[in-house]
Design an enzyme around this catalytic site. Sequence first.
Site, PDB file in Angstrom:
ATOM      1  N   CYS A   1      15.254 -72.049 -30.091  1.00  0.00           N
ATOM      2  CA  CYS A   1      15.538 -71.093 -28.871  1.00  0.00           C
ATOM      3  C   CYS A   1      16.828 -70.602 -28.825  1.00  0.00           C
ATOM      4  O   CYS A   1      17.535 -71.386 -29.637  1.00  0.00           O
ATOM      5  CB  CYS A   1      15.240 -72.029 -27.679  1.00  0.00           C
ATOM      6  SG  CYS A   1      15.552 -71.146 -25.953  1.00  0.00           S
ATOM      7  N   GLY A   2      17.080 -69.645 -28.251  1.00  0.00           N
ATOM      8  CA  GLY A   2      18.444 -68.901 -28.356  1.00  0.00           C
ATOM      9  C   GLY A   2      19.391 -69.864 -27.519  1.00  0.00           C
ATOM     10  O   GLY A   2      20.460 -69.816 -27.654  1.00  0.00           O
TER      11      GLY A   2
END
Length: 174
Positions: free
Chosen positions: A36-37
């Site tokens: 995930c970012g």
Amino acid sequence: MADLLTIPIRAITGESTTLGRFEGQTMLIVNVASKCGLTPQYEALEALQRTYEGQGFTVLGFPCNQFMGQEPGTNEEILEYCSTTWGVSFPMFERVDVNGPHASRLYQELTQVADAEGYRGDIRWNFEKFVIGPDGVIQRFAHHVVPDDPRIISAIEDGIPRSSEERSQWAETS
């Protein structure tokens, strides 16, 4: 709070347990993801763990693959990634659903709590956070609120024992 402490959960290594294992502590529960970012939040989560772990505090990581498949690995792969990439030392648990008909009972309870903006309900993204004080007070923080945000630090520090006498009492019960 007592209900939360009795909900069955599984460590990422497979052992059955409950949050009762952490009774009397301040907990930061986070739904985490490896792809995930927001995954770099692991660094700040681990920093919180190292800063406050001896004072009656722990981070608890619950991997979740419900948001764009951003936690696809097995429990073993997740644990390996977290420990080697981010140096995670805090307790990790088996991957769970946080929303929907198969949501873990823990998250069914946690999502009833509103955040500072008044939102309650489904987890909106990876890295949503819940600070649970030893008195059972739960504070919810959205995914974009970073772990070292002053509001989270304040919630943690409000829950940990302040005096040496309080720390001694906590140490005796843990």
